[in-house]
Scaffold this motif. Structure first.
Motif, PDB file in Angstrom:
ATOM      1  N   GLU A  49       0.871  -1.174   0.000  1.00  0.00           N
ATOM      2  CA  GLU A  49       0.000   0.000   0.000  1.00  0.00           C
ATOM      3  C   GLU A  49       0.903   1.217   0.000  1.00  0.00           C
ATOM      4  O   GLU A  49       1.744   1.385   0.897  1.00  0.00           O
ATOM      5  CB  GLU A  49      -0.883   0.006   1.253  1.00  0.00           C
ATOM      6  CG  GLU A  49      -1.867  -1.148   1.328  1.00  0.00           C
ATOM      7  CD  GLU A  49      -3.107  -0.912   0.506  1.00  0.00           C
ATOM      8  OE1 GLU A  49      -3.242   0.197  -0.063  1.00  0.00           O
ATOM      9  OE2 GLU A  49      -3.943  -1.831   0.415  1.00  0.00           O
ATOM     10  N   ARG A  50       0.765   2.098  -1.009  1.00  0.00           N
ATOM     11  CA  ARG A  50       1.643   3.246  -1.144  1.00  0.00           C
ATOM     12  C   ARG A  50       0.846   4.537  -0.964  1.00  0.00           C
ATOM     13  O   ARG A  50      -0.214   4.703  -1.574  1.00  0.00           O
ATOM     14  CB  ARG A  50       2.313   3.266  -2.503  1.00  0.00           C
ATOM     15  CG  ARG A  50       3.040   1.982  -2.895  1.00  0.00           C
ATOM     16  CD  ARG A  50       3.247   1.971  -4.399  1.00  0.00           C
ATOM     17  NE  ARG A  50       3.971   0.851  -4.917  1.00  0.00           N
ATOM     18  CZ  ARG A  50       3.452  -0.328  -5.200  1.00  0.00           C
ATOM     19  NH1 ARG A  50       2.163  -0.549  -4.959  1.00  0.00           N
ATOM     20  NH2 ARG A  50       4.178  -1.293  -5.709  1.00  0.00           N
ATOM     21  N   THR A  51       1.356   5.415  -0.131  1.00  0.00           N
ATOM     22  CA  THR A  51       0.816   6.774  -0.052  1.00  0.00           C
ATOM     23  C   THR A  51       1.992   7.717  -0.186  1.00  0.00           C
ATOM     24  O   THR A  51       3.148   7.284  -0.293  1.00  0.00           O
ATOM     25  CB  THR A  51       0.098   7.020   1.293  1.00  0.00           C
ATOM     26  OG1 THR A  51       1.083   7.069   2.350  1.00  0.00           O
ATOM     27  CG2 THR A  51      -0.929   5.940   1.601  1.00  0.00           C
ATOM     28  N   SER A  52       1.727   9.000  -0.164  1.00  0.00           N
ATOM     29  CA  SER A  52       2.811   9.977  -0.276  1.00  0.00           C
ATOM     30  C   SER A  52       3.674   9.998   0.974  1.00  0.00           C
ATOM     31  O   SER A  52       4.780  10.542   0.956  1.00  0.00           O
ATOM     32  CB  SER A  52       2.238  11.381  -0.534  1.00  0.00           C
ATOM     33  OG  SER A  52       1.370  11.758   0.527  1.00  0.00           O
ATOM     34  N   ARG A  53       3.178   9.392   2.054  1.00  0.00           N
ATOM     35  CA  ARG A  53       3.896   9.481   3.318  1.00  0.00           C
ATOM     36  C   ARG A  53       4.501   8.165   3.786  1.00  0.00           C
ATOM     37  O   ARG A  53       5.472   8.161   4.533  1.00  0.00           O
ATOM     38  CB  ARG A  53       2.961  10.015   4.413  1.00  0.00           C
ATOM     39  CG  ARG A  53       2.246  11.292   4.021  1.00  0.00           C
ATOM     40  CD  ARG A  53       1.423  11.862   5.143  1.00  0.00           C
ATOM     41  NE  ARG A  53       2.244  12.464   6.179  1.00  0.00           N
ATOM     42  CZ  ARG A  53       1.748  13.111   7.215  1.00  0.00           C
ATOM     43  NH1 ARG A  53       0.452  13.220   7.375  1.00  0.00           N
ATOM     44  NH2 ARG A  53       2.552  13.641   8.115  1.00  0.00           N
ATOM     45  N   LYS A  54       3.931   7.027   3.348  1.00  0.00           N
ATOM     46  CA  LYS A  54       4.471   5.769   3.841  1.00  0.00           C
ATOM     47  C   LYS A  54       4.129   4.611   2.913  1.00  0.00           C
ATOM     48  O   LYS A  54       3.273   4.718   2.035  1.00  0.00           O
ATOM     49  CB  LYS A  54       3.950   5.466   5.252  1.00  0.00           C
ATOM     50  CG  LYS A  54       2.457   5.262   5.331  1.00  0.00           C
ATOM     51  CD  LYS A  54       2.033   4.943   6.774  1.00  0.00           C
ATOM     52  CE  LYS A  54       0.532   4.700   6.867  1.00  0.00           C
ATOM     53  NZ  LYS A  54       0.110   4.350   8.248  1.00  0.00           N
ATOM     54  N   VAL A  55       4.831   3.512   3.141  1.00  0.00           N
ATOM     55  CA  VAL A  55       4.599   2.258   2.427  1.00  0.00           C
ATOM     56  C   VAL A  55       4.286   1.193   3.463  1.00  0.00           C
ATOM     57  O   VAL A  55       4.996   1.068   4.468  1.00  0.00           O
ATOM     58  CB  VAL A  55       5.843   1.838   1.607  1.00  0.00           C
ATOM     59  CG1 VAL A  55       5.624   0.482   0.947  1.00  0.00           C
ATOM     60  CG2 VAL A  55       6.184   2.895   0.566  1.00  0.00           C
ATOM     61  N   THR A  56       3.232   0.428   3.254  1.00  0.00           N
ATOM     62  CA  THR A  56       2.878  -0.659   4.171  1.00  0.00           C
ATOM     63  C   THR A  56       2.613  -1.926   3.372  1.00  0.00           C
ATOM     64  O   THR A  56       2.326  -1.881   2.169  1.00  0.00           O
ATOM     65  CB  THR A  56       1.622  -0.315   5.006  1.00  0.00           C
ATOM     66  OG1 THR A  56       0.535  -0.033   4.114  1.00  0.00           O
ATOM     67  CG2 THR A  56       1.874   0.879   5.910  1.00  0.00           C
ATOM     68  N   LEU A  57       2.694  -3.062   4.038  1.00  0.00           N
ATOM     69  CA  LEU A  57       2.453  -4.353   3.408  1.00  0.00           C
ATOM     70  C   LEU A  57       0.967  -4.685   3.410  1.00  0.00           C
ATOM     71  O   LEU A  57       0.276  -4.441   4.406  1.00  0.00           O
ATOM     72  CB  LEU A  57       3.204  -5.459   4.153  1.00  0.00           C
ATOM     73  CG  LEU A  57       4.703  -5.586   3.922  1.00  0.00           C
ATOM     74  CD1 LEU A  57       5.289  -6.580   4.909  1.00  0.00           C
ATOM     75  CD2 LEU A  57       4.993  -6.025   2.508  1.00  0.00           C
TER      76      LEU A  57
END
Length: 279
Positions: A49-57
């Motif tokens: 999961e990608r956002t402008s602030r972080k990446v998560t699994l």
């Protein structure tokens, strides 16, 4: 799926940052991002999961991270063991936590060395929770574990012995002269907070006790009256004079086991395990 793609994904999944992962892999970020996109398209599911602030699994990404680590570890292990087998005198590597094993380790090494066809056993001293990684990536062929403190997940094991635990205290402490104590006695000492060991991720639990990684460091801190610890009886043998080991009656028993990767086909490891179970 190619191993290259798997390495790329594991790096991103562990760093949770494309820039850091690219730096770790020694490549530019754009081709790394494209490679992860192609992998997701091929698998038909989002891994991150990608956002402008972080990446998560994602859940699927978490599964691939676990599987990917195991696959890459097996490949690395195969490379290391193949190179070792090609040497003039191939041997095996046994991992054990520094300061543990004691008499059992000595007996095992001596008994195995007396066997016909025994190969050289290199002893690899390690710190808490390193056994699994050492076995998975081929740095070690077998390891001595202390259950339940060490994880045996994904490994084959044989139980060698079970023992009680002792509290390690400064020799001058009032409790040091007792014949035995209970967990409540040692865990409620404000002047000697319990030592904290790292978890498998390397993080320490919250608390006032000293952060430790091995028994040598730990015993030095106990002698300086900075902390205390409850350890297997064998770890409290042959202590320095300024320390005392006091049996803890209600501490859970500790089982020593020998462990090895389930895919191992090394005859020397099988012989080492057989000898260990006969001690």
């Amino acid at each position: 799926m190619e191993l290259r793609e798997l390495r790329y994904f594991v790096a991103v999944a562990e760093e949770l940052h494309f820039g850091k992962a690219a730096q770790r892999l020694g490549m530019a970020q754009p081709p790394l991002s494209r490679a992860i996109n192609r992998l997701e398209q091929r698998l038909g599911t989002a891994l991150l999961e990608r956002t402008s602030r972080k990446v998560t699994l994602t859940v699927a990404g978490g599964v691939l991270l676990d599987e990917g680590r195991a696959i890459l570890g097996a490949v690395t292990a195969a490379e290391r063991r193949t190179r070792r087998a090609a040497t003039a005198h191939p041997g095996i590597v046994l991992a054990a936590k520094s300061g543990t094993g004691g008499e059992l380790l000595t007996k095992l090494l001596d008994a195995y060395a007396a066997e016909s066809g025994a190969v050289t056993v290199e002893l690899l001293l390690c710190e808490a929770h390193q056994h699994q990684l050492l076995l998975q990536d081929g740095q070690a062929d077998a390891a001595l574990l202390h259950l339940p403190f060490d994880s045996a997940a994904g490994l084959d094991t044989e139980t060698l012995c079970t023992e009680g635990q002792v509290a390690i205290l400064p020799a001058s402490h009032p409790l040091a002269s007792r014949s035995h104590i209970r967990m409540a006695d040692v865990t409620t000492l404000p002047e000697l907070p319990m030592a904290r060991w790292p978890d498998p991720s390397g993080s320490y639990p919250e608390g006032p006790g000293a952060e430790v990684r091995n028994l040598t460091q730990l015993f030095q801190l106990v002698a300086l009256s900075r902390t205390t610890v409850v350890v297997p009886e064998s770890s409290g043998a042959d202590l320095r004079r300024d320390l005392a080991a006091v049996p803890v009656l209600d501490a859970p028993p500790v089982t020593t086991a020998i462990a090895w990767p389930p895919h191992s086909r090394l005859r020397a490891v099988a012989e080492l395990v057989r000898v260990a179970t006969l001690l």
